[in-house]
Design a protein around this motif. Structure first.
Motif, PDB file in Angstrom:
ATOM      1  N   VAL A 103       0.927  -0.975  -0.356  1.00 31.27           N
ATOM      2  CA  VAL A 103       0.057  -0.667  -0.414  1.00 31.27           C
ATOM      3  C   VAL A 103       0.962   1.276  -0.053  1.00 31.27           C
ATOM      4  CG1 VAL A 103      -1.837   1.473   1.272  1.00 31.27           C
ATOM      5  CG2 VAL A 103      -2.244  -1.338   0.905  1.00 31.27           C
ATOM      6  N   PHE A 104       1.774   0.864   0.566  1.00 37.54           N
ATOM      7  CA  PHE A 104       2.897   2.039   1.192  1.00 37.54           C
ATOM      8  C   PHE A 104       3.573   2.691  -0.472  1.00 37.54           C
ATOM      9  CE2 PHE A 104       3.236   2.137   5.280  1.00 37.54           C
ATOM     10  CZ  PHE A 104       3.206   3.234   5.723  1.00 37.54           C
ATOM     11  N   LEU A 105       4.011   1.314  -0.798  1.00 38.09           N
ATOM     12  CA  LEU A 105       4.192   1.311  -2.563  1.00 38.09           C
ATOM     13  C   LEU A 105       3.594   2.438  -3.181  1.00 38.09           C
ATOM     14  CD1 LEU A 105       6.840   1.062  -3.829  1.00 38.09           C
ATOM     15  CD2 LEU A 105       5.930  -0.860  -4.479  1.00 38.09           C
TER      16      LEU A 105
ATOM     17  N   PRO B  52      19.581   3.606   3.418  1.00 42.11           N
ATOM     18  CA  PRO B  52      20.010   3.215   4.044  1.00 42.11           C
ATOM     19  C   PRO B  52      20.344   3.686   5.424  1.00 42.11           C
ATOM     20  CG  PRO B  52      21.560   3.780   2.195  1.00 42.11           C
ATOM     21  CD  PRO B  52      20.735   4.313   2.155  1.00 42.11           C
ATOM     22  N   ILE B  53      20.470   5.101   5.499  1.00 40.48           N
ATOM     23  CA  ILE B  53      20.121   5.713   7.250  1.00 40.48           C
ATOM     24  C   ILE B  53      19.296   5.641   7.901  1.00 40.48           C
ATOM     25  CG2 ILE B  53      21.269   7.789   8.307  1.00 40.48           C
ATOM     26  CD1 ILE B  53      22.705   8.980   5.856  1.00 40.48           C
TER      27      ILE B  53
ATOM     28  N   LEU C 254      11.634   5.312  -1.438  1.00 35.36           N
ATOM     29  CA  LEU C 254      11.824   4.030  -2.746  1.00 35.36           C
ATOM     30  C   LEU C 254      10.996   4.518  -3.665  1.00 35.36           C
ATOM     31  CD1 LEU C 254      12.645   0.155  -1.229  1.00 35.36           C
ATOM     32  CD2 LEU C 254      14.377   2.167  -2.309  1.00 35.36           C
ATOM     33  N   ALA C 255       9.651   4.979  -3.079  1.00 30.49           N
ATOM     34  CA  ALA C 255       8.808   5.269  -3.953  1.00 30.49           C
ATOM     35  C   ALA C 255       8.881   6.373  -5.005  1.00 30.49           C
ATOM     36  CB  ALA C 255       6.953   5.275  -4.061  1.00 30.49           C
ATOM     37  N   TRP C 256       9.242   7.600  -4.283  1.00 28.76           N
ATOM     38  CA  TRP C 256       9.849   8.087  -4.579  1.00 28.76           C
ATOM     39  C   TRP C 256      11.195   8.628  -5.568  1.00 28.76           C
ATOM     40  CZ3 TRP C 256       7.775  13.807  -5.453  1.00 28.76           C
ATOM     41  CH2 TRP C 256       6.688  14.085  -4.745  1.00 28.76           C
TER      42      TRP C 256
ATOM     43  N   GLY D 117      20.346  13.834  -5.645  1.00 30.59           N
ATOM     44  CA  GLY D 117      19.445  12.130  -6.169  1.00 30.59           C
ATOM     45  C   GLY D 117      21.232  11.769  -4.962  1.00 30.59           C
ATOM     46  N   LEU D 118      22.340  12.312  -4.612  1.00 38.10           N
ATOM     47  CA  LEU D 118      23.314  11.387  -3.343  1.00 38.10           C
ATOM     48  C   LEU D 118      23.029  12.332  -2.781  1.00 38.10           C
ATOM     49  CD1 LEU D 118      26.026  11.198  -2.362  1.00 38.10           C
ATOM     50  CD2 LEU D 118      26.501  13.124  -2.784  1.00 38.10           C
ATOM     51  N   CYS D 119      21.883  12.712  -1.987  1.00 42.00           N
ATOM     52  CA  CYS D 119      20.940  12.951  -0.694  1.00 42.00           C
ATOM     53  C   CYS D 119      19.367  11.509  -1.254  1.00 42.00           C
ATOM     54  CB  CYS D 119      20.661  14.039  -0.178  1.00 42.00           C
ATOM     55  SG  CYS D 119      19.761  14.400   1.272  1.00 42.00           S
ATOM     56  N   ALA D 120      19.478  11.672  -1.767  1.00 42.32           N
ATOM     57  CA  ALA D 120      18.390  10.255  -1.702  1.00 42.32           C
ATOM     58  C   ALA D 120      18.381   8.930  -1.381  1.00 42.32           C
ATOM     59  CB  ALA D 120      17.668  10.349  -2.695  1.00 42.32           C
TER      60      ALA D 120
END
Length: 403
Positions: free
Chosen positions: A24-26, A274-275, A156-158, A266-269
């Protein structure tokens, strides 16, 4: 069948219980990520709305979502109806996006935004509230880990949603983009109806401070709740302001291309996911409040570094602090607010998630100020706002909390 007729929970593993909710979240994350990045473009090119109408739309829509989510949040904690709220909100999303795919009248679209789409906004906090109830039932000591994992699915969806939306937009235009978003909402409604179970209404929290060590903590006072909500608003404003200002800051001040700004985002995302999972694991060893305060301090450090950075490389390295800030506030912050209102996960989660659209509305005028005095100033404002939010969180200390 009455609203209180809920079957006893069947023993089931956490993973099995949360897999449908993760789907549902995805689906919800993809539905929003497909359309929100292109909303201004849609209004300008497809609806031919002028700057004033676009501004009215971009302010009215999130504010209506805040009001709708707040009302649904309060109702959801009174009866065991959260599963059906998820279904209803998803179906409202289907109606809103399906009609937007074919309607091009500005006022009709505005009406949809403040009704159907606003109701669909309740999906985000209500899915977290449902997850909290399931986790508290099946594994209370690991609820924060589960919440962080669910938040990671949304992230991840974003990561995937905007590129997919851009591809679909080039291929089939806005009709196909909104049509695909409607399919995602329909999928969320189907999974909620068939894959989720009814959970009992949250048990009322203890209100007596001397009820004994085994009793659940009493809800935080109104003063603490208000200060905490305001603190999160102040922490959310810099997130939106910094992202909006970044491409212009990189171009005008650091004299690099817009593609470099995309690499930074993109690097921040990439670091954030993982953080966020790592911080979720740390919630079993450290107090939630400690992790949130540490994240706020990382935010102050990042915006201060961006304010004085001489080049793009320093900004890139500083994304580690930025990712820590976003993961702590956006991930652990949900569980922290839920702990302040035990027995009211819907209201608590809604209070937290509403801080983002409110912060986004505040960020808009601040970006206009930065456009007049220089985009580097946006990071000065972000540093001050983040510092103020951190200070309020320190002052809003809930008494008698171990977490």
């Amino acid at each position: 069948m009455t609203l209180t007729a809920v079957a006893p929970a069947r023993p089931r593993s956490i993973s099995r219980a949360l897999i449908p909710l993760g789907l549902v979240f995805l689906a919800v994350g993809l539905s929003t990520a497909l359309v929100l990045p292109f909303l201004s473009l849609f209004l300008s090119t497809e609806v031919h709305a002028g700057p004033v109408k676009v501004t009215v739309f971009l302010v009215a829509a999130p504010l209506a979502g805040v009001l709708s989510s707040s009302l649904v949040g309060r109702l959801s904690d009174r009866w065991p109806i959260r599963r059906w709220i998820l279904c209803g909100a998803a179906l409202a999303g289907v109606a809103g996006t399906a009609l937007t795919a074919v309607v091009r009248d500005y006022w009709v679209l505005l009406g949809l935004a403040v009704t159907a789409t606003a109701l669909a906004n309740a999906l985000f906090p209500q899915t977290f509230a449902y997850a909290r109830q399931v986790l508290e039932r099946d594994s209370p000591g690991r609820s924060a880990i589960g919440i962080s994992a669910m938040r990671t699915v949304f992230s991840l969806a974003w990561v995937a949603g905007p590129p997919i939306g851009a591809f679909v937009l080039d291929f089939g235009g806005f009709r196909l983009v909104y049509g695909l978003a409607a399919v995602m909402y329909a999928l969320a409604a189907l999974i909620a109806a068939l894959g989720l179970e009814n959970v009992a209404a949250p048990a009322p929290a203890a209100v007596e401070p001397d009820a004994g060590p085994a009793a659940p903590p009493a809800p935080a006072t109104r003063g603490v709740l208000r200060l905490t909500a305001l603190a999160f608003v102040l922490l959310q404003v810099p997130m939106t302001l910094a992202v909006q200002a970044l491409p212009l800051f990189v171009d005008r001040n650091l004299h690099r291309s817009a593609s470099d700004a995309g690499v930074i985002l993109g690097l921040c995302a990439a670091l954030e996911i993982p953080i966020m999972l790592g911080l979720g694991a740390l919630t079993t060893r450290f107090r939630l409040r400690t992790l949130v305060l540490a994240g706020g301090a990382c935010g102050v450090a990042y915006y201060a570094a961006a304010l004085v950075t001489p080049n793009i490389w320093v900004l890139g390295v500083a994304q580690v602090a930025n990712a820590l800030f976003i993961a702590a506030v956006s991930g652990v912050g949900i569980s922290y607010m839920q702990d302040l209102l035990p027995g009211e996960p819907g209201r608590a989660t809604t209070m937290f998630t509403n801080t983002f659209p409110i912060g986004a509305v505040v960020a808009g005028p601040l970006l206009g100020v930065a456009a007049q005095i220089g985009y580097r100033s946006a990071y000065g404002m972000a540093t001050a706002l983040c510092g103020a939010g951190l200070l309020l969180l320190i002052l809003a200390h809930p008494a008698g909390r171990r977490r």
